[in-house]
Design a protein around this motif. Structure first.
Motif, PDB file in Angstrom:
ATOM      1  N   LEU A 153     -19.753  12.632 -47.624  1.00 16.27           N
ATOM      2  CA  LEU A 153     -21.173  13.015 -47.687  1.00 16.27           C
ATOM      3  C   LEU A 153     -21.523  13.968 -46.549  1.00 16.27           C
ATOM      4  O   LEU A 153     -22.148  15.004 -46.778  1.00 16.27           O
ATOM      5  CB  LEU A 153     -22.062  11.767 -47.624  1.00 16.27           C
ATOM      6  CG  LEU A 153     -23.549  12.056 -47.523  1.00 16.27           C
ATOM      7  CD1 LEU A 153     -24.061  12.691 -48.803  1.00 16.27           C
ATOM      8  CD2 LEU A 153     -24.347  10.811 -47.221  1.00 16.27           C
ATOM      9  N   MET A 193     -17.320  -0.535 -52.604  1.00 19.60           N
ATOM     10  CA  MET A 193     -18.769  -0.738 -52.510  1.00 19.60           C
ATOM     11  C   MET A 193     -19.541   0.394 -53.189  1.00 19.60           C
ATOM     12  O   MET A 193     -20.764   0.450 -53.078  1.00 19.60           O
ATOM     13  CB  MET A 193     -19.186  -0.835 -51.040  1.00 19.60           C
ATOM     14  CG  MET A 193     -18.798  -2.157 -50.392  1.00 19.60           C
ATOM     15  SD  MET A 193     -18.769  -2.049 -48.602  1.00 19.60           S
ATOM     16  CE  MET A 193     -20.516  -2.075 -48.242  1.00 19.60           C
ATOM     17  N   GLY A 194     -18.865   1.327 -53.841  1.00 21.72           N
ATOM     18  CA  GLY A 194     -19.548   2.371 -54.577  1.00 21.72           C
ATOM     19  C   GLY A 194     -19.278   3.770 -54.062  1.00 21.72           C
ATOM     20  O   GLY A 194     -19.770   4.734 -54.612  1.00 21.72           O
ATOM     21  N   GLY A 195     -18.505   3.894 -52.983  1.00 21.66           N
ATOM     22  CA  GLY A 195     -18.180   5.222 -52.460  1.00 21.66           C
ATOM     23  C   GLY A 195     -18.965   5.556 -51.213  1.00 21.66           C
ATOM     24  O   GLY A 195     -19.966   4.916 -50.899  1.00 21.66           O
ATOM     25  N   ASN A 196     -18.463   6.579 -50.519  1.00 17.07           N
ATOM     26  CA  ASN A 196     -19.041   6.957 -49.216  1.00 17.07           C
ATOM     27  C   ASN A 196     -20.531   7.277 -49.293  1.00 17.07           C
ATOM     28  O   ASN A 196     -21.328   6.788 -48.488  1.00 17.07           O
ATOM     29  CB  ASN A 196     -18.246   8.154 -48.688  1.00 17.07           C
ATOM     30  CG  ASN A 196     -18.762   8.663 -47.366  1.00 17.07           C
ATOM     31  OD1 ASN A 196     -19.530   9.598 -47.316  1.00 17.07           O
ATOM     32  ND2 ASN A 196     -18.369   8.010 -46.294  1.00 17.07           N
ATOM     33  N   THR A 197     -20.919   8.095 -50.300  1.00 19.35           N
ATOM     34  CA  THR A 197     -22.315   8.514 -50.389  1.00 19.35           C
ATOM     35  C   THR A 197     -23.241   7.320 -50.584  1.00 19.35           C
ATOM     36  O   THR A 197     -24.288   7.212 -49.940  1.00 19.35           O
ATOM     37  CB  THR A 197     -22.481   9.505 -51.551  1.00 19.35           C
ATOM     38  OG1 THR A 197     -21.514  10.523 -51.419  1.00 19.35           O
ATOM     39  CG2 THR A 197     -23.863  10.100 -51.558  1.00 19.35           C
ATOM     40  N   GLN A 198     -22.849   6.405 -51.479  1.00 14.53           N
ATOM     41  CA  GLN A 198     -23.686   5.241 -51.751  1.00 14.53           C
ATOM     42  C   GLN A 198     -23.837   4.374 -50.510  1.00 14.53           C
ATOM     43  O   GLN A 198     -24.954   3.931 -50.188  1.00 14.53           O
ATOM     44  CB  GLN A 198     -23.084   4.412 -52.892  1.00 14.53           C
ATOM     45  CG  GLN A 198     -23.414   4.925 -54.269  1.00 14.53           C
ATOM     46  CD  GLN A 198     -22.505   6.071 -54.675  1.00 14.53           C
ATOM     47  OE1 GLN A 198     -21.759   6.608 -53.862  1.00 14.53           O
ATOM     48  NE2 GLN A 198     -22.577   6.466 -55.930  1.00 14.53           N
ATOM     49  N   VAL A 199     -22.730   4.129 -49.821  1.00 13.17           N
ATOM     50  CA  VAL A 199     -22.786   3.205 -48.673  1.00 13.17           C
ATOM     51  C   VAL A 199     -23.607   3.820 -47.540  1.00 13.17           C
ATOM     52  O   VAL A 199     -24.468   3.164 -46.948  1.00 13.17           O
ATOM     53  CB  VAL A 199     -21.354   2.852 -48.220  1.00 13.17           C
ATOM     54  CG1 VAL A 199     -21.391   1.963 -47.003  1.00 13.17           C
ATOM     55  CG2 VAL A 199     -20.603   2.163 -49.332  1.00 13.17           C
ATOM     56  N   GLY A 238     -25.882   6.143 -47.826  1.00  6.22           N
ATOM     57  CA  GLY A 238     -27.264   6.207 -48.295  1.00  6.22           C
ATOM     58  C   GLY A 238     -27.967   4.868 -48.165  1.00  6.22           C
ATOM     59  O   GLY A 238     -29.124   4.792 -47.715  1.00  6.22           O
ATOM     60  N   ARG A 239     -27.250   3.805 -48.509  1.00  6.76           N
ATOM     61  CA  ARG A 239     -27.850   2.476 -48.400  1.00  6.76           C
ATOM     62  C   ARG A 239     -28.163   2.134 -46.941  1.00  6.76           C
ATOM     63  O   ARG A 239     -29.219   1.593 -46.632  1.00  6.76           O
ATOM     64  CB  ARG A 239     -26.909   1.434 -49.011  1.00  6.76           C
ATOM     65  CG  ARG A 239     -27.641   0.386 -49.825  1.00  6.76           C
ATOM     66  CD  ARG A 239     -26.685  -0.484 -50.595  1.00  6.76           C
ATOM     67  NE  ARG A 239     -26.215   0.175 -51.816  1.00  6.76           N
ATOM     68  CZ  ARG A 239     -24.959   0.118 -52.252  1.00  6.76           C
ATOM     69  NH1 ARG A 239     -24.045  -0.535 -51.561  1.00  6.76           N
ATOM     70  NH2 ARG A 239     -24.624   0.722 -53.368  1.00  6.76           N
ATOM     71  N   SER A 243     -31.905   1.410 -45.203  1.00  4.99           N
ATOM     72  CA  SER A 243     -32.178   0.009 -44.835  1.00  4.99           C
ATOM     73  C   SER A 243     -32.178  -0.137 -43.313  1.00  4.99           C
ATOM     74  O   SER A 243     -33.251  -0.189 -42.699  1.00  4.99           O
ATOM     75  CB  SER A 243     -31.150  -0.919 -45.488  1.00  4.99           C
ATOM     76  OG  SER A 243     -29.845  -0.523 -45.116  1.00  4.99           O
TER      77      SER A 243
END
Lengths: 100, 169
Positions: free
Chosen positions: B50, B128-134, B136-137, B141
């Motif tokens: 990302l 966990m869904g990939g670098n961008t998702q993690v 981004g989360r 948060s």
């Protein structure tokens, strides 16, 4: 696997190149680009350590560094444009209004 | 991987030196693009996809356009004069710069790096869904406050840039 020390030493070398650019050059725009190199070197160290430590907090931090760099470039270039309009030069040795 | 690191690290260093050494500001800016792209490739090697994409889009795209725009607008193609105001500036800068490089290099190579508790391997991140998702989360948060403050910072930067660059308000 490349050892993390390689990335950290590369980051140190790039940072030094940036510092030398700021110290040696007198063109305000080149000085600015050298600051970008330094910011990038810091980002590289962040990402290398994030990878070595297995924590993604370093990547989030780089995200903020990028945002601050973008803001800094916008304001800095506006200052350079204003100085160039007023003084007719962006040579930092010539811009000495605030110097005693 | 080892060879690929050098294939990217050497151009990154050479182009950074070029940015500092070039007399023509436009060449400096173009070499800076090369440098930023090389560092983006290093980010990919370090599993930060990302950030690598953001680096290419924001830095090599937006920021460099801004740089080139100002260089062209001010007509700063030519280099600076040879006249030195501080006679010893260059050798002293090189001396202390070299000292700093050695110091940083020693410190960087001496430190031992321990993985944090609950360290994520690239495989974990992928699960966990990939670098961008993690990332981004995390951004929305744990680091939400910092994220919102960044948006205010960018707003201030826009207003500041307009106020500074405007001839008459």
């Amino acid at each position: 696997m490349v050892p993390v020390a390689n990335y950290l030493i590369l980051s140190a070398v790039l940072f030094t190149i940036g510092v030398l650019g700021v110290l040696i050059r007198r063109n305000a725009i080149v000085i600015f680009m050298s600051i970008e190199i330094m910011l990038n070197a810091a980002n590289l160290a962040f990402i290398a350590l994030a990878d070595a430590k297995g924590s993604l907090a370093g990547q989030v931090f780089v995200f903020f560094v990028l945002a601050v760099a973008a803001a800094e470039v916008a304001v800095g270039l506006a200052i350079i444009v204003a100085i160039s309009r007023q003084q007719g030069t962006i040579d930092v040795d010539e811009i000495n209004l605030l110097k005693w | 991987m080892e060879a690929f690191f050098w294939v990217v690290a050497i151009p990154a260093t050479v182009s950074a030196v070029g940015v500092v050494m070039m007399r023509d500001t436009v060449y400096s800016a173009l070499l800076l693009v090369v440098h930023l792209l090389a560092v983006a490739v290093l980010f990919v090697l370090l599993n930060a996809q990302l950030i690598a994409a953001v680096q290419v889009v924001v830095y090599a795209g937006a920021i460099m356009v801004l740089f080139l725009f100002v260089i062209m607008m001010l007509g700063l193609g030519r280099g600076e004069g040879v006249k030195e105001k501080l006679p010893l500036q260059r050798p002293v800068a090189l001396l202390f710069g070299g000292a700093m490089a050695i110091l940083l290099g020693v410190v960087m190579s001496q430190t031992t790096i321990q993985p944090v508790a609950g360290a994520l391997t690239p495989g974990d991140v992928l699960a966990m869904g990939g670098n961008t998702q993690v990332v981004g989360r995390l951004l929305f948060s744990d680091y939400l406050l910092a994220f919102e403050v960044t948006s205010i910072l960018l707003l201030v930067a826009i207003i500041g840039a307009v106020v500074l660059a405007k001839r008459r308000l």
